[in-house]
Design an enzyme around this catalytic site. Structure first.
Site, PDB file in Angstrom:
ATOM      1  N   ARG A  22      87.035  24.937   9.549  1.00 14.92           N
ATOM      2  CA  ARG A  22      88.110  25.307  10.477  1.00 14.92           C
ATOM      3  C   ARG A  22      88.301  24.259  11.558  1.00 14.92           C
ATOM      4  O   ARG A  22      89.425  24.056  12.029  1.00 14.92           O
ATOM      5  CB  ARG A  22      87.819  26.673  11.090  1.00 14.92           C
ATOM      6  CG  ARG A  22      88.114  27.783  10.101  1.00 14.92           C
ATOM      7  CD  ARG A  22      87.776  29.130  10.636  1.00 14.92           C
ATOM      8  NE  ARG A  22      88.359  30.172   9.794  1.00 14.92           N
ATOM      9  CZ  ARG A  22      88.056  31.449   9.905  1.00 14.92           C
ATOM     10  NH1 ARG A  22      87.200  31.858  10.821  1.00 14.92           N
ATOM     11  NH2 ARG A  22      88.628  32.335   9.109  1.00 14.92           N
TER      12      ARG A  22
ATOM     13  N   LYS B 110      87.343  46.387  -2.900  1.00 15.01           N
ATOM     14  CA  LYS B 110      88.009  47.682  -2.742  1.00 15.01           C
ATOM     15  C   LYS B 110      89.493  47.661  -3.036  1.00 15.01           C
ATOM     16  O   LYS B 110      90.220  46.808  -2.550  1.00 15.01           O
ATOM     17  CB  LYS B 110      87.832  48.156  -1.301  1.00 15.01           C
ATOM     18  CG  LYS B 110      86.416  48.543  -0.963  1.00 15.01           C
ATOM     19  CD  LYS B 110      86.391  49.022   0.467  1.00 15.01           C
ATOM     20  CE  LYS B 110      85.072  49.648   0.845  1.00 15.01           C
ATOM     21  NZ  LYS B 110      85.047  49.927   2.279  1.00 15.01           N
TER      22      LYS B 110
ATOM     23  N   GLY C 195      88.419  35.511   2.713  1.00 12.83           N
ATOM     24  CA  GLY C 195      87.175  34.855   3.086  1.00 12.83           C
ATOM     25  C   GLY C 195      86.240  34.584   1.920  1.00 12.83           C
ATOM     26  O   GLY C 195      85.775  33.455   1.725  1.00 12.83           O
TER      27      GLY C 195
ATOM     28  N   GLY D 182      91.955  37.790   6.813  1.00 10.17           N
ATOM     29  CA  GLY D 182      92.771  38.968   7.108  1.00 10.17           C
ATOM     30  C   GLY D 182      94.226  38.622   7.352  1.00 10.17           C
ATOM     31  O   GLY D 182      95.128  39.325   6.888  1.00 10.17           O
TER      32      GLY D 182
END
Ligand code: ADP
Ligand code: MG
Length: 396
Positions: free
Chosen positions: A36, A197, A351, A374
């Site tokens: 990053r 999920k 991620g 996200g």
């Protein structure tokens, strides 16, 4: 993108507050993954080359709205200085008397790095007072923190409303690639979804079904679909509250939705455990599905190799353990070769998916690897990101 860019600003001799995403992993006082920091360099260099004075701010970790030695920005400052090759003046505050005095007395060389924005309780509340204090440090604001753009915080939204604001080069690149996927993708467009999920990714599934030609589904989420279909899934991860929704999605999607044909099963999630490949209608009741099988990798490869646009989120299995990493590796290699050999546009978000691609050393082969986990998923869902929404339109 249709937002004002740093390239549209006259930055010479200006102090520019730059919201970067330096939320990096740190161990024993050192940055263990500087991706990053590296991705923020183009904007920082752009500003320095044009005679601007960048003042950088980021959050790091999850301190509780007060100074916490575990989360000071010092290790980041050190790494940034090495990568940038310019002096980094690290402050021990982000606002207030000390920060103001330091910025006033700064010789303007290199950059200033302010202290962790989450040492201030106002950051996550988008507190007007904190935003005012931050804005007072600079003449202009540039947002280059795509990874934080899904949060309406003081450093992403509050400051943008108080200074002439624009998008940084990384934020622009992120939004342009995701828009390219969502708005007018070259076809065929294959989307690949995996991870833990279904519930996390319902919005993403719906949005991608609306735009992609094929949706390849792996990871633990496929077992919710299989159970909805009435298959035995043994001890595999499943979300029983989402069986009906999974049914509905399969009905609506028809042939667009491609599920695995075989899976790798084992007794438990553990290194060295005995694994076997079975057809999806032959999962033993006492086993759990932990990866897609070789037949599925082949099937997914066929779709991927003929695609012109590829979006991938979510590992195909428990890639952290070698025995269950082959599906993710197979898909990663297929996406990499489609990108390099047939010039497909490939966008990777999330991620763990990005970690998997990096572990395989394939990051340079992909067209775009998102820095926002996200944020990239919310964008794909079609949500407005507050950090992006707060920036003025081009020409405004
Ligand atoms: P991303 O961060 O890329 O969005 P997720 O966080 O949704 O991805 O999911 C990643 C996690 O899903 C990984 O930790 C991986 O071990 C887990 N996972 C993938 N497949 C399975 C499976 N079949 N059973 C259990 N966990 C799985
Ligand atoms: Mg994850």
């Amino acid at each position: 993108m249709n937002k004002r860019s740093v390239r549209d600003l006259d930055v010479r001799d200006k102090r520019v507050l730059v919201r970067v995403d330096f939320n990096v992993p740190i161990k024993d006082g050192r940055v263990t993954d500087d991706t990053r920091v590296r991705r923020a360099l183009p904007t920082i260099r752009y500003l320095i080359e044009r005679g601007a004075h960048p003042i950088l701010i980021s959050h790091l970790g999850r301190p509780k709205g007060e100074p916490d030695p575990q989360y000071v920005m010092d290790p980041v400052a050190e790494r940034l200085e090495e990568l940038l090759g310019e002096p980094v003046l690290k402050l021990y505050a982000a606002v207030g008397h000390e920060a103001e005095r330091a910025v006033e007395g700064w010789d303007g060389r290199g950059v200033v790095l302010l202290e962790n924005s989450r040492f201030y309780p106002g950051e996550t509340k988008n507190d007007p007072e904190l935003s005012e204090q931050l804005a007072a440090l600079a003449d202009l604001y540039v947002d280059d923190a795509f990874g934080a753009a899904h949060r309406a915080h003081s450093t992403t939204v509050g400051v943008a409303e108080r200074l002439p604001a624009a998008a940084g080069l990384l934020l622009e690149e992120e939004v342009d690639y995701l828009d390219g996927v969502l708005e007018d993708p070259e076809r065929p467009f294959a989307a690949i979804l995996g991870g833990a999920k279904v519930s996390d990714k319902l919005g993403v599934i719906r949005s991608l079904l609306g735009v992609a030609d094929t949706l390849l589904v792996g990871g633990a989420m496929c077992f919710t679909f299989f159970k909805a279909r009435g298959y035995e899934i043994g001890e595999s991860l499943v979300e029983d509250d989402y069986l009906e929704e999974a049914h509905r999605l399969m009905d609506e999607a028809g042939e667009k939705l491609v599920l695995p044909v075989d899976v790798v099963v084992a007794d438990r999630i553990e290194e060295g455990v005995e694994a076997q490949t079975v057809g999806v209608d032959g999962i033993p009741p006492d086993k759990m599905g932990l990866d897609i099988g070789p037949g599925t990798v082949k099937l997914f490869e066929e779709h991927i190799s003929s695609a012109e646009t590829i979006f991938w989120n979510g590992p195909m299995g428990v890639f952290e353990i070698d025995a269950f990493a082959k599906g993710t590796e197979g898909v990663a290699r297929a996406v990499a070769s489609a990108s390099t050999e047939s010039d497909a546009t490939s966008v990777i978000g999330g991620g763990d998916s990005v970690a998997a691609v990096r572990k395989l050393g394939l990051e340079d082969e992909m067209s775009h690897i998102s820095t926002g986990g996200g944020a990239s998923l919310e964008y794909i869902e079609g949500k407005q990101l507050p950090g992006v929404a707060a920036l003025p339109e081009k020409g405004a």
